[in-house]
Design a protein around this motif. Structure first.
Motif, PDB file in Angstrom:
ATOM      1  N   GLY A 139      24.422  14.660 -54.654  1.00  0.00           N
ATOM      2  CA  GLY A 139      25.158  14.969 -53.662  1.00  0.00           C
ATOM      3  C   GLY A 139      25.325  16.638 -53.789  1.00  0.00           C
ATOM      4  N   ALA A 140      26.662  16.925 -53.495  1.00  0.00           N
ATOM      5  CA  ALA A 140      26.783  18.413 -53.055  1.00  0.00           C
ATOM      6  C   ALA A 140      26.768  19.414 -54.403  1.00  0.00           C
ATOM      7  N   MET A 141      26.390  18.422 -55.655  1.00  0.00           N
ATOM      8  CA  MET A 141      26.169  19.407 -56.907  1.00  0.00           C
ATOM      9  C   MET A 141      24.953  20.046 -56.695  1.00  0.00           C
ATOM     10  N   LEU A 142      23.781  19.526 -55.853  1.00  0.00           N
ATOM     11  CA  LEU A 142      22.690  20.124 -55.772  1.00  0.00           C
ATOM     12  C   LEU A 142      22.744  21.365 -55.061  1.00  0.00           C
ATOM     13  N   LEU A 143      23.669  21.271 -53.964  1.00  0.00           N
ATOM     14  CA  LEU A 143      23.924  22.504 -53.116  1.00  0.00           C
ATOM     15  C   LEU A 143      24.368  23.560 -53.876  1.00  0.00           C
ATOM     16  N   GLU A 144      25.239  23.251 -54.838  1.00  0.00           N
ATOM     17  CA  GLU A 144      26.112  24.358 -55.605  1.00  0.00           C
ATOM     18  C   GLU A 144      24.787  24.993 -56.765  1.00  0.00           C
ATOM     19  N   ALA A 145      23.959  24.168 -57.169  1.00  0.00           N
ATOM     20  CA  ALA A 145      22.762  24.512 -57.890  1.00  0.00           C
ATOM     21  C   ALA A 145      21.929  25.542 -57.222  1.00  0.00           C
ATOM     22  N   LEU A 146      21.569  25.091 -56.172  1.00  0.00           N
ATOM     23  CA  LEU A 146      20.705  25.940 -55.126  1.00  0.00           C
ATOM     24  C   LEU A 146      21.439  27.157 -54.846  1.00  0.00           C
ATOM     25  N   GLN A 147      22.573  27.152 -54.404  1.00  0.00           N
ATOM     26  CA  GLN A 147      23.533  28.487 -54.243  1.00  0.00           C
ATOM     27  C   GLN A 147      23.533  29.388 -55.395  1.00  0.00           C
ATOM     28  N   SER A 148      23.437  28.743 -56.621  1.00  0.00           N
ATOM     29  CA  SER A 148      23.615  29.743 -57.721  1.00  0.00           C
ATOM     30  C   SER A 148      22.237  30.667 -58.135  1.00  0.00           C
ATOM     31  N   ALA A 154       3.966  20.940 -58.228  1.00  0.00           N
ATOM     32  CA  ALA A 154       4.211  21.289 -56.624  1.00  0.00           C
ATOM     33  C   ALA A 154       4.314  22.995 -56.708  1.00  0.00           C
ATOM     34  N   THR A 155       4.252  23.511 -57.482  1.00  0.00           N
ATOM     35  CA  THR A 155       4.712  25.189 -57.605  1.00  0.00           C
ATOM     36  C   THR A 155       3.419  25.840 -58.405  1.00  0.00           C
ATOM     37  N   SER A 156       3.583  27.071 -58.163  1.00  0.00           N
ATOM     38  CA  SER A 156       2.403  27.861 -58.559  1.00  0.00           C
ATOM     39  C   SER A 156       2.965  29.293 -59.288  1.00  0.00           C
ATOM     40  N   ALA A 157       3.958  29.589 -59.411  1.00  0.00           N
ATOM     41  CA  ALA A 157       4.638  30.771 -59.991  1.00  0.00           C
ATOM     42  C   ALA A 157       4.385  30.755 -61.402  1.00  0.00           C
ATOM     43  N   PRO A 158       4.073  31.923 -62.157  1.00  0.00           N
ATOM     44  CA  PRO A 158       3.594  31.897 -63.454  1.00  0.00           C
ATOM     45  C   PRO A 158       4.607  31.448 -64.349  1.00  0.00           C
ATOM     46  N   TYR A 159       5.954  31.819 -64.045  1.00  0.00           N
ATOM     47  CA  TYR A 159       7.003  31.254 -65.121  1.00  0.00           C
ATOM     48  C   TYR A 159       7.763  30.323 -64.041  1.00  0.00           C
ATOM     49  N   VAL A 160       8.286  29.186 -64.958  1.00  0.00           N
ATOM     50  CA  VAL A 160       8.961  28.097 -64.566  1.00  0.00           C
ATOM     51  C   VAL A 160      10.485  27.917 -65.266  1.00  0.00           C
ATOM     52  N   PHE A 161      11.494  27.813 -64.426  1.00  0.00           N
ATOM     53  CA  PHE A 161      12.783  27.211 -65.046  1.00  0.00           C
ATOM     54  C   PHE A 161      13.209  25.850 -64.395  1.00  0.00           C
ATOM     55  N   PRO A 162      13.631  25.079 -65.428  1.00  0.00           N
ATOM     56  CA  PRO A 162      14.055  23.763 -65.292  1.00  0.00           C
ATOM     57  C   PRO A 162      15.387  23.753 -64.963  1.00  0.00           C
ATOM     58  N   LEU A 163      15.777  23.493 -63.900  1.00  0.00           N
ATOM     59  CA  LEU A 163      17.373  23.366 -63.420  1.00  0.00           C
ATOM     60  C   LEU A 163      17.938  22.175 -63.203  1.00  0.00           C
ATOM     61  N   ASP A 164      18.823  21.456 -63.922  1.00  0.00           N
ATOM     62  CA  ASP A 164      19.208  20.281 -63.346  1.00  0.00           C
ATOM     63  C   ASP A 164      19.946  20.473 -62.051  1.00  0.00           C
ATOM     64  N   ALA A 165      20.319  19.076 -61.554  1.00  0.00           N
ATOM     65  CA  ALA A 165      20.837  19.450 -59.840  1.00  0.00           C
ATOM     66  C   ALA A 165      22.300  19.462 -60.014  1.00  0.00           C
ATOM     67  N   ASP A 166      22.952  19.293 -61.096  1.00  0.00           N
ATOM     68  CA  ASP A 166      24.367  19.409 -61.465  1.00  0.00           C
ATOM     69  C   ASP A 166      24.694  20.772 -62.181  1.00  0.00           C
ATOM     70  N   ASP A 167      23.633  21.705 -62.711  1.00  0.00           N
ATOM     71  CA  ASP A 167      23.964  22.720 -63.550  1.00  0.00           C
ATOM     72  C   ASP A 167      23.791  24.097 -62.339  1.00  0.00           C
ATOM     73  N   LYS A 168      24.040  25.385 -63.028  1.00  0.00           N
ATOM     74  CA  LYS A 168      24.143  26.295 -62.073  1.00  0.00           C
ATOM     75  C   LYS A 168      23.648  27.448 -62.883  1.00  0.00           C
ATOM     76  N   VAL A 191       8.794  33.465 -60.598  1.00  0.00           N
ATOM     77  CA  VAL A 191       9.500  32.165 -61.082  1.00  0.00           C
ATOM     78  C   VAL A 191       9.784  31.153 -60.085  1.00  0.00           C
ATOM     79  N   ALA A 192       9.298  29.887 -60.544  1.00  0.00           N
ATOM     80  CA  ALA A 192       9.361  28.779 -59.975  1.00  0.00           C
ATOM     81  C   ALA A 192      10.810  28.023 -60.638  1.00  0.00           C
ATOM     82  N   VAL A 193      11.605  27.536 -59.835  1.00  0.00           N
ATOM     83  CA  VAL A 193      12.877  26.756 -60.156  1.00  0.00           C
ATOM     84  C   VAL A 193      12.680  25.454 -60.024  1.00  0.00           C
ATOM     85  N   LEU A 194      12.722  24.228 -60.878  1.00  0.00           N
ATOM     86  CA  LEU A 194      12.077  22.920 -60.618  1.00  0.00           C
ATOM     87  C   LEU A 194      13.368  22.175 -60.772  1.00  0.00           C
TER      88      LEU A 194
END
Length: 281
Positions: free
Chosen positions: A15-24, A78-92, A5-8
């Motif tokens: 801001g910090a919401m991006l860090l929260e999204a990545l931590q999730s 920019a990614t290559s994984a066979p599945y992709v998930f679109p995650l907004d920077a303010d979501d988790k 899986v690639a997360v886009l």
């Protein structure tokens, strides 16, 4: 890295919401991540992006603002994984979501997309949105209900990502709805993660981009109709095949469609959903 899986993640002054999204993003397997810094300018976001780079996560910098649909499509390329998930920077994401959905797609090679319920948070009242078990073109033509899915890369690439050809990505809204309409038009197959399975948490907050899209709902919806003529040309057939009750088949074009959304509607919808008055899988 052998990631399934690639997360886009597009980011513009989040801001910090991006860090929260990545931590999730918590999985028991490798996950490919691409963050597109879409010409962020505020100091907090720029510092967060530097921290993201220091943590070894790929960040792609745009010198000018391309718009969220273009940035998400950029992350796809920019990614290559066979599945992709679109995650907004303010979501988790919900921990374990990606592996669970990838397993379901592995087990259903005929399916193009996997989706589940999602939770809304950030502006009370919080709520869980129940997603239909079947990818229903009639519902998709009138309402943007399905949220963010896990998609086969080959399917997204065939659609062209989140930016239709010839469209200005900076003014184009509801790119996620555009994707669902494209899937419905193609007769795509979907698989649900399971009743009550929440896959991610969507932030609802005044001033965020979704609120801006709703204020321009009529214009954007007209544009979506023009981009997907086959979907709307076959509405009569889609209506016959829909799992909706006869009453809801009558109400969907009135309640949803091109009608302008009002500020109080989310609270009404949440109230009805909690009493199982409107919710129907």
């Amino acid at each position: 890295m052998n990631a399934r899986v690639a997360v886009l993640i597009p980011c513009h002054n989040d801001g910090a919401m991006l860090l929260e999204a990545l931590q999730s993003i918590e999985e028991e397997e490798p996950v490919e991540i691409a963050v597109v810094d879409d010409a962020s300018t505020d100091a907090e976001t720029l510092e967060c992006l530097r921290q993201v780079r220091r943590n070894g996560i790929r960040v792609i910098r745009n010198d000018s603002n391309a718009g969220a649909p273009a940035a998400r499509t950029q992350a796809l390329h920019a990614t290559s994984a066979p599945y992709v998930f679109p995650l907004d920077a303010d979501d988790k994401l919900v921990p374990g979501t990606l592996g669970r959905m990838a397993d379901l797609l592995d087990a259903a090679p005929e399916a193009d997309v996997c989706y589940g319920d999602y939770a809304e948070f950030g502006s009370p009242p919080d709520a869980v949105r129940k997603i239909p078990e079947r990818l229903d073109p009639f519902r998709i033509a009138y309402a943007n209900e399905f949220g963010a899915p896990l998609l086969r890369r080959t399917t997204v690439e065939a659609i062209g990502g989140w930016v239709p050809e010839g469209v200005d990505a900076l003014t184009f809204g509801y790119e996620d709805w555009h994707l669902w309409m494209a899937l419905a038009e193609r007769g795509a197959r979907g698989v649900h993660a399971g009743p009550g399975v929440v896959t991610y948490r969507r932030r609802v907050q005044p001033g965020r981009r979704m609120s801006s899209d709703r204020r321009q709902h009529g214009r954007i919806y007209r544009e979506l109709r023009s981009l997907h003529p086959a979907l709307f040309a076959n509405l009569r057939e889609h209506r016959r095949n829909s799992d909706l009750s006869p009453v809801r088949k009558l109400l969907y074009p009135i309640v949803y469609g091109r009608r302008r959304r009002r500020w109080f509607e989310r609270r009404v919808r949440v109230w009805l959903d909690r009493r199982n008055v409107w919710t129907q899988r």
